[in-house]
Enzyme design. Sequence first.
Site, PDB file in Angstrom:
ATOM      1  N   HIS A 175       0.846  -1.200   0.000  1.00  0.00           N
ATOM      2  CA  HIS A 175       0.000   0.000   0.000  1.00  0.00           C
ATOM      3  C   HIS A 175       0.878   1.245   0.000  1.00  0.00           C
ATOM      4  O   HIS A 175       1.912   1.296   0.665  1.00  0.00           O
ATOM      5  CB  HIS A 175      -0.947  -0.004   1.206  1.00  0.00           C
ATOM      6  CG  HIS A 175      -0.279   0.144   2.536  1.00  0.00           C
ATOM      7  ND1 HIS A 175      -0.017   1.369   3.115  1.00  0.00           N
ATOM      8  CD2 HIS A 175       0.165  -0.785   3.419  1.00  0.00           C
ATOM      9  CE1 HIS A 175       0.555   1.189   4.294  1.00  0.00           C
ATOM     10  NE2 HIS A 175       0.688  -0.100   4.507  1.00  0.00           N
ATOM     11  N   ASP A 187       6.451   1.675   6.541  1.00  0.00           N
ATOM     12  CA  ASP A 187       5.011   1.397   6.481  1.00  0.00           C
ATOM     13  C   ASP A 187       4.337   2.375   5.524  1.00  0.00           C
ATOM     14  O   ASP A 187       3.716   3.337   5.975  1.00  0.00           O
ATOM     15  CB  ASP A 187       4.406   1.486   7.873  1.00  0.00           C
ATOM     16  CG  ASP A 187       2.938   1.108   7.890  1.00  0.00           C
ATOM     17  OD1 ASP A 187       2.508   0.372   6.982  1.00  0.00           O
ATOM     18  OD2 ASP A 187       2.227   1.551   8.800  1.00  0.00           O
ATOM     19  N   GLU A 221      -4.920   1.370   2.830  1.00  0.00           N
ATOM     20  CA  GLU A 221      -4.744   0.260   3.774  1.00  0.00           C
ATOM     21  C   GLU A 221      -4.836   0.714   5.218  1.00  0.00           C
ATOM     22  O   GLU A 221      -5.368  -0.003   6.077  1.00  0.00           O
ATOM     23  CB  GLU A 221      -3.387  -0.421   3.523  1.00  0.00           C
ATOM     24  CG  GLU A 221      -3.168  -1.701   4.308  1.00  0.00           C
ATOM     25  CD  GLU A 221      -2.530  -1.481   5.677  1.00  0.00           C
ATOM     26  OE1 GLU A 221      -2.456  -2.443   6.459  1.00  0.00           O
ATOM     27  OE2 GLU A 221      -2.102  -0.334   5.968  1.00  0.00           O
TER      28      GLU A 221
END
Length: 986
Positions: A175, A187, A221
């Site tokens: 994502h 992340d 996400e």
Amino acid sequence: MATPRAQKFNPIAFTPGPVTLITTIVYLALLIPILVISLVVPPAPETSPEGVNLTEAWRDLQHLTGGFHPYNSRRNDDVHQWLLRRIDSILRPTVEAGERPSANNDIPDVFVFDDNQSNLTYSNGGVGKAAIVGVYFEGTNIIVYIRGTEDDPENWWERSNGKPKGKGGVLVNAHYDSVSTGYGATDNGMGVVSLLQLLKYFTTPGNKPRKGLVLLFNNGEEDYLNGAHVFSQHPLSNFTHTFLNLEGAGAGGRAALFRTTDTEVTRFYQNAKHPFGSVLAADGFKMGLLRSQTDYVVFNGILGLRGLDLAFIAPRSRYHTDQDDARHTSVDSLWHMLSAAIGTTEGLVSYTGTDFDGKSQGLDKVNSGTGTLGVWFDMFGSAFAVFRLHTLFALSVTLLIVAPLVIFITAIVLSKTDRMYLFSMSKSLGGTDERVSLRGLRGLFRTPIILAVATVIPIGLAYLLEKVNPYIVHSSQFSVWSMMISVWIFLAWFLACAADFFRPSALHRAYSYTWIFIATWVMLVINTVYANQKGIAAGYFVFFYFSGSFLATWVSYLELFALPRKGDFARQAIMHSGRPPSSLRSRLLTPSADELPSDTGPHAEYPGDADETDPTESTSLLRGQRTTFANYRTGGTDGVVEGTDEGPSFKHEQSWSWTLPRWTWVLQLLLLAPIVLILVGQLALFLTTSMSQVGSDGVSTFIVYLACAVFTTLLFAPLFPFIHRFTYHIPTFLFLVFVGTLIYNLVAFPFSPANRLKMFFIQEVNLDDGSNTVSLSGIQPYLTDAINSIPSAAGQNITCDQSAFGKLEKCSWAGLPPRVLGQDHDRDTGIVSSDWMSYNITKTVGENKARIEISGRNTRACKLKFDKPVADFQVSGSAVDHRMPHTSGQGVAEIRLWSRTWDRTWVVDICWHDSHDKPEDDDGDDEKQDAPRNGLSGKVICLWSDSNQSDVIPALDELRLYTPNWVAISKSADGLVEASHGITIQ
């Protein structure tokens, strides 16, 4: 007094020097590499492999993490456009090469889908009888399809209801959105740039995939896996059968394999250059201990794909904060994920079997076949073991039966050959009433008592830390480990030495291994039951632990064959005691004068004793006999012969023990300790590293301390059979280490700039009364310390309540007004409702139905919250999917609305039950009782999540500027700012 005869030095004898040295070397030789693997990332190659450009990947990561890019931000749109340009730049040389007359057939066809059409209404599911949360989401996913050599050559997705032919393809997902408070380097920036490099790799001549490869750059996400859900509406979601999900649940280090669907797909991870991970994490999800989810649950649970979850897991203190940036990670970490992705994906797209093309796992899921539960773990970050859980179960059952049987048969043979000294108190001579003490019970209960004490004390220390300084593990994991290990070794050594001093026993090792064998047998029984009934594989190490303990125990029993027969020992002991057996007392034991040598004085030399030293006060008076059984005396009137245990045996251990092999302890150490250190040591560090900083999320840290205590016993129990032979130097040093680390762990401040405490921010604007509330959630008393440093909070009435998340508290105060509406609308003249949002409610006459139109300014995220659940809802223009129902019997309490366009107006139709038709829970909730009997009340809320510009959310800027440097600010909810307006539908 005579000088003792010199003995040859034996470097592996079971004596203090060799035992201390060899055990220390073995433990350090294994623990140090395990520590290095846990802390150090393998270096990236100096030259990028063919088809990959690490320098380019790092530049991409730096660009991607130049700002916060959550779904509800302008920069998210910029990232979307940048990705399309990067994909085009990677493919342009391939397209140009394919257009030449001499085009290389190795160049695959590539199709790029900028999906600005898919949308979906679904729910996130409810817990128990709780109302569910409904979601409407408009996707902006980017999908790249690389056609494989075995794929359908036609563009089947262009046909209405077209379906692919042949075998299923492979999906690799990452994502590209970040959270609103994190730059998203791990992340999930590293996953995104890894996808770009996978595109580059598989479009390089010579790397054309056999199976089709789908690269999914999904958006949304972070807000409940929205992007993966909406991917289900794209035709290519029916093409892929296996997947690899690239994620980040930490902020650097190694990318760990922490979840897979089955054994068969896991085997492809063996192609990773530096495998890292354990099935322990997967079982943590299975048992509900880990609740944070990834796109994995959508691909597997809803679509039926089989695959793997690869993610960064530490440090958690940087996860979802402004330290999740390129500065705090490295090219080495990027290469660790990228190399694993290349190896795994290459294996998946090259697979020619049919394991992933069988019958579907459920209704309307892809025909990906059914896999088997697996066991998997890495070894030293270089090798990867994977096998079926059923195999482990079969081996465990076999070993549970065979191992005790082998020990039992060996014990019977020892008993038949009269060498079973274990559990033997004394030996009687046949035909007499004489008994010789064997002292074979010495040390029988020593092991469980000492191990219990050595384990209970660290557990007590775990309770102490939880009460006094519960978060010290957040920044000082290895200080906690040092405390636990040092106190365990010192206690075990001290108590074992004390027991050995008062009751020395040559059977200490045998009894210790027997108890370890029994304990691990019980553990294996429990583990086997869980593996069979619940599919839990996390206890795989118990099988290897038991195997090693079985072999080490068997060696202890086998070495008893080197001992004299108990009857022979007893007869010689009786004779050497100077007291004849009762059946021979009528005969003189002393020889006749003719049998004596001429010199019968105290310095007489017996035959065969020419090489002996001069006699001393303890020299045997019986010539021609071994001194092994010397100085026995009659034990009074009970007829039991006892001895002083002097002779060739070690110190004051039983005299019969002198014939025991001196080297077998090394074999026992090597049979058990290495496998325990490799498997249990890696598990212990994996568990504590991933969980040491969960306290900031409101989770109790006691489980971490308890894990340290339990794993300490598991790691060092193989040392216990030898620990009484240690010299005092190492245990004394460890005692000092324990004192120092205990004091540090109790008084040290638990947080630092490198290991910050996360606190969670949200600003709520009430458009009904114009109030503006800033809230910060965290753990006390540190939350109060942080708030006291905020200028705007000074002198205010701070209200604090228990948060819904574990041990967190939520404190609120009147904050600085936000300026999130855009330059044309932000003003300092107060809060005006119409500037923030607009909504309109139209109720259907005579029915419990209504239409709500809602629009927010400068945002693309709003939501509806109801005081009682609505029965059903529908968003105008939305797709629905029966695989993901958007409502259920318990109703919908909240509807979240996401749009790909800004300032969009959502049209939502809702219906609800009358109060008497759908009774509420009898919980006395006043808010629910305030709702109109046949009407509905609630709130319309809009969200703002973009803080890339200063002064847009001054309250957040103030926190970042003035909170202590050991505090990290993270988001508390989907929006950083939420503006709400109450609604009532009559």
